[in-house]
Design a protein around this motif. Structure first.
Motif, PDB file in Angstrom:
ATOM      1  N   ASN A  56       0.628  -1.124  -0.528  1.00 28.81           N
ATOM      2  CA  ASN A  56      -0.247   0.036   0.096  1.00 28.81           C
ATOM      3  C   ASN A  56       0.499   1.339  -0.052  1.00 28.81           C
ATOM      4  O   ASN A  56       2.274   1.132   0.398  1.00 28.81           O
ATOM      5  N   HIS A  57       0.153   2.189  -0.207  1.00 32.32           N
ATOM      6  CA  HIS A  57       1.112   3.339  -0.550  1.00 32.32           C
ATOM      7  C   HIS A  57       0.166   4.596   0.340  1.00 32.32           C
ATOM      8  O   HIS A  57      -1.270   4.881  -0.527  1.00 32.32           O
ATOM      9  N   TYR A  58       0.644   5.543   0.593  1.00 35.44           N
ATOM     10  CA  TYR A  58       0.102   6.174   1.581  1.00 35.44           C
ATOM     11  C   TYR A  58       0.917   7.778   1.863  1.00 35.44           C
ATOM     12  O   TYR A  58       0.236   9.073   2.497  1.00 35.44           O
ATOM     13  N   THR A  60       5.187   9.513   1.179  1.00 35.46           N
ATOM     14  CA  THR A  60       6.489   8.872   0.201  1.00 35.46           C
ATOM     15  C   THR A  60       7.510   9.009   1.185  1.00 35.46           C
ATOM     16  O   THR A  60       8.237   8.342  -0.044  1.00 35.46           O
ATOM     17  N   ASP A  62       7.213   5.433   2.459  1.00 38.43           N
ATOM     18  CA  ASP A  62       6.590   4.337   2.054  1.00 38.43           C
ATOM     19  C   ASP A  62       8.033   3.752   1.641  1.00 38.43           C
ATOM     20  O   ASP A  62       8.148   2.005   1.925  1.00 38.43           O
ATOM     21  N   PRO A  63       8.621   4.128   0.520  1.00 40.20           N
ATOM     22  CA  PRO A  63       9.335   2.907   0.028  1.00 40.20           C
ATOM     23  C   PRO A  63      10.183   3.281   0.372  1.00 40.20           C
ATOM     24  O   PRO A  63      11.812   2.112   0.811  1.00 40.20           O
ATOM     25  N   TYR A 130       3.829  -0.514  -6.050  1.00 39.78           N
ATOM     26  CA  TYR A 130       2.741   0.779  -5.767  1.00 39.78           C
ATOM     27  C   TYR A 130       1.632  -0.471  -6.274  1.00 39.78           C
ATOM     28  O   TYR A 130       1.447   1.367  -7.426  1.00 39.78           O
ATOM     29  N   THR A 134      -0.052   5.568  -7.301  1.00 40.74           N
ATOM     30  CA  THR A 134       0.322   6.858  -6.141  1.00 40.74           C
ATOM     31  C   THR A 134      -0.004   6.752  -4.882  1.00 40.74           C
ATOM     32  O   THR A 134      -0.752   6.120  -5.163  1.00 40.74           O
ATOM     33  N   LEU A 135       0.027   7.472  -4.377  1.00 37.13           N
ATOM     34  CA  LEU A 135      -0.416   8.044  -3.080  1.00 37.13           C
ATOM     35  C   LEU A 135      -1.942   7.690  -3.028  1.00 37.13           C
ATOM     36  O   LEU A 135      -2.800   8.545  -4.511  1.00 37.13           O
TER      37      LEU A 135
END
Length: 252
Positions: A56-58, A60, A62-63, A130, A134-135
């Motif tokens: 999941n990606h919420y 910047t 996250d990576p 992801y 994108t977020l």
């Protein structure tokens, strides 16, 4: 199985090439001083052979969290990244040197990220994708509708597709900016799900219908895993930006 991670350098898997070893030596200790990871069920990440991690990606951050977690679990994380990042002088060259794969936005076109990923899979490596692209646009930061790249990569190569969820990175940096908070060190909870059972689609052409069907299953599973971390029940349906008049790229 759960593990709290505090050591500076992870164990090195067989897929750690010279570039990754050098990168890990300088960067991972810095990342571990910003984030404290609690990793659950790390045995679900294959220790040998190719794989696709879908997370999941919420924010910047996250990576950093997911990349550090994959490295802690002994594998070298290679990301599918926005191509613009790899065009930044010096920084882009470093990213390419450690095997990051550029993804052009639809408006630009060009490139073959899945082809480059297939070359990595042939060498026994793995990628982090992801699927949201994108977020998330979900106002509560639940995973939104996914794109099909992760599923197409895993089905096309016949390799494990591993759902991963995390929670806590928003305390370091809120979505779309805000004040960076690195003191005190923030805890990010990460759970590694069992690889999806892709056997019902084994040997089938990866049509749009198949890719959409499996992507829906994938995003629902990631949402379930994030719900476990949050102690909440995720929405039944994934957020769809198109239904809310939101852009697929940039800020919502």
């Amino acid at each position: 199985m759960s593990r709290s991670t505090n050591v500076d350098l992870p164990r090195r898997g067989a897929d750690w090439d010279r570039g990754w070893r050098a990168f890990a030596f300088f960067v991972l200790p810095l990342a571990s001083r910003v984030l404290r990871l609690h990793i659950r069920d790390e045995q679900n990440l294959p220790q040998v052979g190719a794989f696709v991690v879908a997370a999941n990606h919420y924010t910047t951050v996250d990576p950093i969290a997911v990349g550090l977690a994959v490295a802690r679990m002994g594998r070298a994380p290679h990301f599918l990244l926005k191509a613009s990042l790899l065009r930044i002088p010096v920084f882009g060259r470093i990213l390419r040197g450690i095997g990051m794969i550029p993804v052009e936005r639809a408006a630009r076109g060009g490139g073959d990220p899945l082809g480059q990923a297939a070359e990595l899979f042939a060498r026994g490596g793995g990628v982090v994708v992801y699927p949201e692209g994108t977020l998330t646009r979900d106002p509560e930061l639940w995973p939104m509708r996914g794109k099909t790249g992760a599923v197409r990569a895993a089905l096309g190569a016949g390799i494990p597709l591993v759902p991963v969820a995390h929670w806590g990175a928003q305390k370091v940096l809120p979505p779309y900016g805000g004040k960076l908070k690195i003191v005190p060190r923030q805890v990010v909870e990460i759970v590694v799900g069992e690889p999806l059972d892709l056997s019902p689609w084994a040997g089938m052409p990866v049509t749009g219908r198949v890719a959409d069907e499996v992507t829906t299953l994938l995003m629902n599973r990631i949402a379930e895993l994030q719900g476990e971390l949050r102690g909440e029940t995720p929405p039944v349906e994934r957020w769809d930006p198109a239904q809310h008049g939101q852009s697929e790229f940039g800020r919502p």
